[in-house]
Motif scaffolding. Structure first.
Motif, short mmCIF file in Angstrom:
data_model
loop_
_atom_site.label_atom_id
_atom_site.label_comp_id
_atom_site.label_asym_id
_atom_site.label_seq_id
_atom_site.Cartn_x
_atom_site.Cartn_y
_atom_site.Cartn_z
N HIS A 1 6.94 -1.92 -4.59
CA HIS A 1 7.30 -1.99 -3.17
C HIS A 1 6.17 -2.53 -2.32
CE1 HIS A 1 7.67 -0.38 0.96
NE2 HIS A 1 8.96 -0.64 0.78
N ASP A 2 4.96 -1.97 -2.55
CA ASP A 2 3.83 -2.33 -1.70
C ASP A 2 3.22 -3.68 -2.08
OD1 ASP A 2 4.21 0.07 -0.47
OD2 ASP A 2 2.67 1.12 -1.64
N GLY A 3 3.34 -4.06 -3.37
CA GLY A 3 2.71 -5.29 -3.81
C GLY A 3 3.69 -6.42 -3.99
N ILE A 4 4.46 -6.36 -5.08
CA ILE A 4 5.34 -7.47 -5.43
C ILE A 4 6.37 -7.73 -4.34
CG2 ILE A 4 7.06 -8.26 -7.11
CD1 ILE A 4 5.53 -6.66 -9.23
N SER A 5 7.03 -6.68 -3.86
CA SER A 5 8.09 -6.88 -2.85
C SER A 5 7.53 -7.47 -1.57
CB SER A 5 8.79 -5.55 -2.56
OG SER A 5 9.46 -5.08 -3.70
N GLN A 6 6.40 -6.91 -1.10
CA GLN A 6 5.83 -7.40 0.16
C GLN A 6 5.36 -8.85 0.03
OE1 GLN A 6 5.94 -5.81 3.04
NE2 GLN A 6 7.03 -4.13 2.01
N ARG A 7 4.81 -9.17 -1.12
CA ARG A 7 4.35 -10.54 -1.31
C ARG A 7 5.54 -11.51 -1.36
NH1 ARG A 7 -0.98 -10.23 -1.88
NH2 ARG A 7 -1.89 -8.43 -2.94
N LEU A 8 6.63 -11.09 -1.98
CA LEU A 8 7.81 -11.95 -2.03
C LEU A 8 8.38 -12.16 -0.63
CD1 LEU A 8 9.60 -10.64 -5.25
CD2 LEU A 8 8.48 -12.86 -4.93
N GLU B 1 -0.65 -19.32 -3.76
CA GLU B 1 -1.55 -18.18 -4.01
C GLU B 1 -0.77 -16.88 -4.09
OE1 GLU B 1 -4.32 -18.38 -0.82
OE2 GLU B 1 -5.39 -20.14 -1.62
N LEU B 2 0.23 -16.74 -3.19
CA LEU B 2 1.07 -15.53 -3.23
C LEU B 2 1.85 -15.45 -4.53
CD1 LEU B 2 2.40 -15.41 0.44
CD2 LEU B 2 0.85 -13.77 -0.64
N VAL B 3 2.36 -16.58 -5.00
CA VAL B 3 3.08 -16.59 -6.28
C VAL B 3 2.16 -16.14 -7.41
CG1 VAL B 3 4.13 -18.09 -8.02
CG2 VAL B 3 4.79 -18.30 -5.61
N ASP B 4 0.92 -16.65 -7.44
CA ASP B 4 -0.02 -16.28 -8.50
C ASP B 4 -0.34 -14.79 -8.47
OD1 ASP B 4 -0.07 -18.88 -9.35
OD2 ASP B 4 -1.91 -19.39 -8.26
N LEU B 5 -0.60 -14.26 -7.24
CA LEU B 5 -0.89 -12.83 -7.11
C LEU B 5 0.30 -11.98 -7.55
CD1 LEU B 5 -2.77 -12.76 -3.68
CD2 LEU B 5 -3.72 -12.21 -5.91
N THR B 6 1.49 -12.42 -7.17
CA THR B 6 2.69 -11.66 -7.53
C THR B 6 2.89 -11.65 -9.03
OG1 THR B 6 3.71 -12.29 -5.43
CG2 THR B 6 5.17 -11.44 -7.14
N ASP C 1 0.54 -11.88 -11.29
CA ASP C 1 -0.48 -10.99 -11.87
C ASP C 1 -0.05 -9.53 -11.73
OD1 ASP C 1 -2.06 -13.10 -12.58
OD2 ASP C 1 -3.33 -13.01 -10.79
N GLU C 2 0.45 -9.16 -10.55
CA GLU C 2 0.87 -7.78 -10.34
C GLU C 2 2.08 -7.43 -11.22
OE1 GLU C 2 1.48 -7.14 -6.20
OE2 GLU C 2 -0.67 -7.12 -5.74
N ALA C 3 2.98 -8.39 -11.40
CA ALA C 3 4.14 -8.15 -12.26
C ALA C 3 3.68 -7.92 -13.70
CB ALA C 3 5.10 -9.33 -12.18
N ARG C 4 2.69 -8.71 -14.17
CA ARG C 4 2.19 -8.53 -15.53
C ARG C 4 1.55 -7.15 -15.70
NH1 ARG C 4 0.09 -13.93 -14.69
NH2 ARG C 4 1.43 -15.47 -15.74
N ILE C 5 0.80 -6.73 -14.70
CA ILE C 5 0.16 -5.41 -14.76
C ILE C 5 1.22 -4.31 -14.82
CG2 ILE C 5 -1.24 -3.75 -13.47
CD1 ILE C 5 -2.84 -6.17 -12.41
N ALA C 6 2.26 -4.44 -13.97
CA ALA C 6 3.33 -3.43 -13.96
C ALA C 6 4.05 -3.40 -15.29
CB ALA C 6 4.32 -3.74 -12.83
N ILE C 7 4.33 -4.57 -15.88
CA ILE C 7 5.02 -4.62 -17.17
C ILE C 7 4.12 -4.06 -18.27
CG2 ILE C 7 5.91 -6.20 -18.94
CD1 ILE C 7 6.80 -8.02 -16.58
N GLY C 8 2.82 -4.37 -18.20
CA GLY C 8 1.89 -3.85 -19.20
C GLY C 8 1.81 -2.34 -19.18
#
Length: 411
Positions: free
Chosen positions: A222-229, A259-264, A266-273
């Motif tokens: 919510h705070d990372g991926i959603s807000q960045r999207l 840049e936002l796509v790249d950050l998103t 990265d955060e998605a990979r961390i969440a999946i990991g």
């Protein structure tokens, strides 16, 4: 005599009458039947030991009896049963293997007899609470059973001087074997019950941890991926509006969007990991462990890894165990070097993680108790057991720590 073998002078003791044997031959069968009945009454160790001690002293020409049981660490004996008034010391007296006459009997698996002058026997170690100086003679025999090995030590003591005969020792050894079989079953029952309770607690903790992780993951999304999207959509809208009027500004907005796509991502990979290590899919367990070792930059990690694949759930369990080990080393061990070894042999997979850190004292049950053996250690133990394996912890203060997980390779 046990480190401090006992002493309690019973009123009207047998010290003044001649003694030919522990018990008259015609009463031996009655005593053995009574002991069989006593050890068949339930799985609790202490009541069983107390009943046996009373039966022996009531039926024989001895004055006091002690039943010492090997604890789960197999490094010491605990007084589990005794005739009054020493029953008040049950659970309080512990004898290291090799210490005292009782410890000697436990380590050598041989009977010991002291007829008199216990204090001159180099094996004797007095324990004030057991008042050994009040007794003259003693016999100590191992309690052992074929499937379980040594279970404990049985001691009898007399106020009067007594030379225990071979027949006396044979009778005590038979009693010891009867008691050992029942004690072995009682210990197995107790360990099984403790393991079931630990599984119940672990299940509760896993459920709570899952809910916590889900809340954490939902917050991250919510705070990372959603807000960045959402922000990305604003920037793309802005690009659409200004593309016709100001191409340079459009290029700036597109760079921000990238840049936002790249950050998103990265955060998605961390969440999946956090849910499942994707490195296992790409590189297998050996590659995953190597990647894990590189993620701890403050440690020099030496690797010895067999490039072998295991069932998915086994790889995840061993990966998480290694992850917990390395995190514990980084946080608590004050180590400079760690070693990670993995391989399989004859259908068994073996993961070993060791370090040169400060180490700690391993308790009887490494899954509970100290900070070092708290939830993290319990979590690793349960992960190994849930895939049909086991976890072993070897450590002592100042000598580093080694944790070994062994599981069926085809579990």
């Amino acid at each position: 005599m046990t480190a401090g073998e006992p002493g309690f002078a019973l009123l009207g003791s047998v010290g003044s009458r001649p003694v030919l044997g522990l018990v008259a031959p015609e009463r031996e069968n009655a005593l053995l039947l009574a002991i069989i009945e006593a050890v068949s009454n339930g799985p609790a160790v202490e009541p069983m030991a107390a009943a046996v001690a009373r039966l022996i002293t009531d039926a024989t020409t001895t004055d006091v009896c002690f039943v010492h049981v090997l604890d789960d660490t197999e490094r010491s004996l605990t007084l589990a049963g005794a005739t009054p008034p020493f029953d008040q010391q049950v659970g309080l007296i512990q004898l290291p293997i090799g210490s005292g006459v009782t410890g000697w009997v436990a380590s050598h698996h041989e009977p010991a007899v002291i007829v008199e002058h216990k204090e001159s026997d180099p094996r004797y170690v007095p324990i004030p609470a057991l008042r050994g100086t009040e007794f003259t003679s003693m016999a100590s025999v191992p309690m052992a059973t074929e499937p379980g090995g040594l279970v404990g030590v049985l001691n009898v003591h007399t106020v009067a001087r007594r030379k225990f005969t071979d027949r006396d020792l044979r009778l005590l050894l038979v009693i010891g074997r009867l008691v050992a079989g029942a004690m072995h079953q009682a210990r197995m029952h107790r360990q099984l019950a403790a393991r079931e309770r630990a599984h119940e607690r672990f299940t509760e903790q896993v459920i709570a941890a899952q809910e916590t992780e889900r809340r954490h993951l939902a917050g991250d999304i919510h705070d990372g991926i959603s807000q960045r999207l959402v922000s990305l959509s604003y920037h793309l809208d802005a690009v659409g509006h200004i593309l016709r009027d100001d191409p340079n500004e459009a290029a700036v907005q597109l760079r921000v969007a990238r840049e936002l796509v790249d950050l998103t991502l990265d955060e998605a990979r961390i969440a999946i990991g956090g849910l499942r290590p994707p490195v296992l899919d790409d590189l297998g367990l050996a590659g995953g462990l190597a990647s894990l070792a590189r993620s701890v930059p403050q440690l020099e990690v030496s690797l010895d890894l067999a490039d072998e694949r295991l069932p998915e759930h086994v790889e995840i369990a061993l990966y998480r165990i290694a992850q917990e080990c390395l995190q514990n080393i980084a946080k608590h061990a004050r180590a400079s070097t760690a070693w990670v070894r993995f391989g399989t042999h004859e259908g068994t997979a073996r993961l070993e993680v060791s370090d040169d850190g400060v180490g700690f004292e391993v308790g009887p049950n490494p899954g509970t108790g100290t900070v070092e053996s708290g939830y993290g250690m319990q979590s690793m133990t349960e992960r190994a057991e849930l895939v049909g394996g086991e976890l072993r912890v070897v450590s002592r203060p100042g000598s580093g720590t080694t944790i070994v997980a062994t599981v069926p390779a085809g579990a």
